[in-house]
Scaffold this active site. Structure first.
Site, PDB file in Angstrom:
ATOM      1  N   THR A 186       0.812  -1.224   0.000  1.00 38.97           N
ATOM      2  CA  THR A 186       0.000   0.000   0.000  1.00 38.97           C
ATOM      3  C   THR A 186       0.845   1.273   0.000  1.00 38.97           C
ATOM      4  O   THR A 186       0.289   2.370  -0.076  1.00 38.97           O
ATOM      5  CB  THR A 186      -0.883   0.058   1.269  1.00 38.97           C
ATOM      6  OG1 THR A 186      -0.017   0.071   2.412  1.00 38.97           O
ATOM      7  CG2 THR A 186      -1.816  -1.130   1.352  1.00 38.97           C
ATOM      8  N   LYS A 187       2.133   1.157   0.111  1.00 36.52           N
ATOM      9  CA  LYS A 187       2.964   2.353   0.314  1.00 36.52           C
ATOM     10  C   LYS A 187       3.236   3.081  -1.010  1.00 36.52           C
ATOM     11  O   LYS A 187       2.907   2.584  -2.084  1.00 36.52           O
ATOM     12  CB  LYS A 187       4.259   1.956   1.035  1.00 36.52           C
ATOM     13  CG  LYS A 187       4.022   1.203   2.355  1.00 36.52           C
ATOM     14  CD  LYS A 187       3.447   2.078   3.463  1.00 36.52           C
ATOM     15  CE  LYS A 187       2.756   1.322   4.577  1.00 36.52           C
ATOM     16  NZ  LYS A 187       3.604   0.616   5.511  1.00 36.52           N
TER      17      LYS A 187
END
Ligand SMILES: *Cc1c(COP(=O)(O)O)cnc(C)c1O
Length: 380
Positions: free
Chosen positions: A183-184
């Site tokens: 998700t980064k």
């Protein structure tokens, strides 16, 4: 026609990453090697840090950074309560005590005054977290650290590309660790990287990332390598492999474009949301360039968040809440005696926070759709 589900976030993986991973798989060398070294070089160039170490996760990096600073039983490390479990877990793994503190309302980041109030003779380090990609006020934190002779290890999981007073955050503390979790801002699926300007610390962290062995494992199998190695200390197993490294190299080329797109979408959110009474949009302090890993909105006081979450899901919009403060989790309450009421700012933020979809694959129309639906929920 039903609208396609708009997730909270989505990894931006293109054909470049697919090709790079496939080429690595066919290359005959799939674990730590050249692709990881290239990824490390790219992060060094981008951040200006002198040393970078590719790892299997940011969590692993936080763990070995503290270990390399000889933090252990009897020591305390100051950690914001408004963060992910990784921060406090790594302290506990070393037999040290995570001392939780409250955060600032304006930035969700660790409150320098709360740090000062929590310092005891056992305090050894501070772990600032650059929440959502907004830098902590590092000058204030370093002034405290200097006065009390404390180490600073930055959790930069959200913050690759984030600047503090015009410089990449990477170059300020003993060490900073980025995450490349799915998700980064950039991702290798799982992965992390530790950066530091301290040569001795870098050497020790590299050793701790691979069983405490004093040289790079992959040299053993090259033409010039020898079979001999020595184990110097009880290290861990956190070395990044070439498949992840090759994906990371491609993601680094796209990082600036990702950040620009995130900032543009955030600006549209700010503009559209500012017409709603009672909500508070994330603000950028003048000392940082926010990279908007998240868009943490505060809903109006007293608003029933769960009904908003459900109504948005009904409208095919994914949201989340960041974070459940650590002191509200049973493990930390049971182990360290924390209780509800301990950190009022974090609790207020937690009660009102809603993370809205934000990733570079979205467009302005998606943002308009989210804000339109949110307005409908808040009116009813
Ligand atoms: C994602 C995250 C981590 C952990 O990163 P991994 O690479 O998954 O280990 C640590 N801290 C924060 C604040 C995070 O959001």
């Amino acid at each position: 026609m039903t609208r396609e589900f708009l997730p909270l976030c989505k990894p931006m993986i293109g054909e470049e990453e697919v090709t790079a991973a496939a080429e690595t798989l066919r290359s005959g060398w799939i674990t730590t090697g050249k692709a990881v070294a290239e990824f490390e070089e790219a992060v060094k160039r981008y951040t200006g840090a002198s040393h970078a170490i590719g790892l299997t996760s940011c969590t692993g990096g936080l763990h070995i950074a503290l270990a390399a600073l000889d933090i252990g039983p009897g020591d305390e490390v100051i950690v914001p309560t408004y963060t992910f479990a990784a921060c406090a877990h790594v302290v506990a793994w070393l037999g040290a005590k995570p001392v939780l503190v409250d955060v600032e309302r304006a930035t969700f980041n660790i409150d320098p005054e709360a740090i000062e109030a929590a310092i005891t003779p056992k305090t050894r380090a501070i772990m600032p977290v650059h929440f959502a990609g907004h830098a902590c006020d590092l000058d204030r934190i370093h002034a405290i650290a200097k006065q009390h002779k404390l180490r600073v290890v930055e959790d930069a999981a959200h913050a690759i590309g984030t600047t503090y007073k015009g410089q990449q955050i990477a170059t300020h503390s003993d060490a900073a660790i980025y995450s490349f979790y799915a998700t980064k801002t950039i991702t290798t699926a799982e992965g992390g990287m530790l950066v530091t300007d301290d040569e001795q610390l870098a050497k020790r962290c590299r050793r701790l990332s691979y069983f405490g062995v004093d040289k790079d494992a992959y040299n053993r199998y090259t033409e010039k390598g020898t079979w001999y190695y020595e184990i110097i200390e009880l290290g861990h197993k956190y070395n990044m492999d070439n498949i992840h490294g090759a994906i990371g190299c491609e993601q680094m080329r796209k990082l600036d474009a990702f950040i620009e797109k995130r900032r543009a979408l955030a600006t549209t959110y700010h503009e559209l949301l500012s017409t709603i009474d009672g909500v508070q949009v994330p603000r950028e302090q003048d000392y940082t360039r926010h990279t908007y890993h998240l868009y943490p909105l505060l809903l109006p006081r007293g608003c029933e968040r769960q009904s908003v979450v459900e109504a948005l899901r009904e409208a095919r919009i994914g949201t989340s809440v960041h974070y459940i403060p650590l002191h509200l989790h049973p493990y930390y309450q049971k182990t360290y005696g924390y209780a509800k009421g301990d950190f009022p700012v974090a609790e207020e933020l937690y009660e009102r926070e809603l993370s809205l979809p934000l990733y570079p694959g979205m467009d302005e129309e998606d943002v308009r759709y989210v804000v339109g639906k949110l307005k409908e929920c808040l009116r009813s």
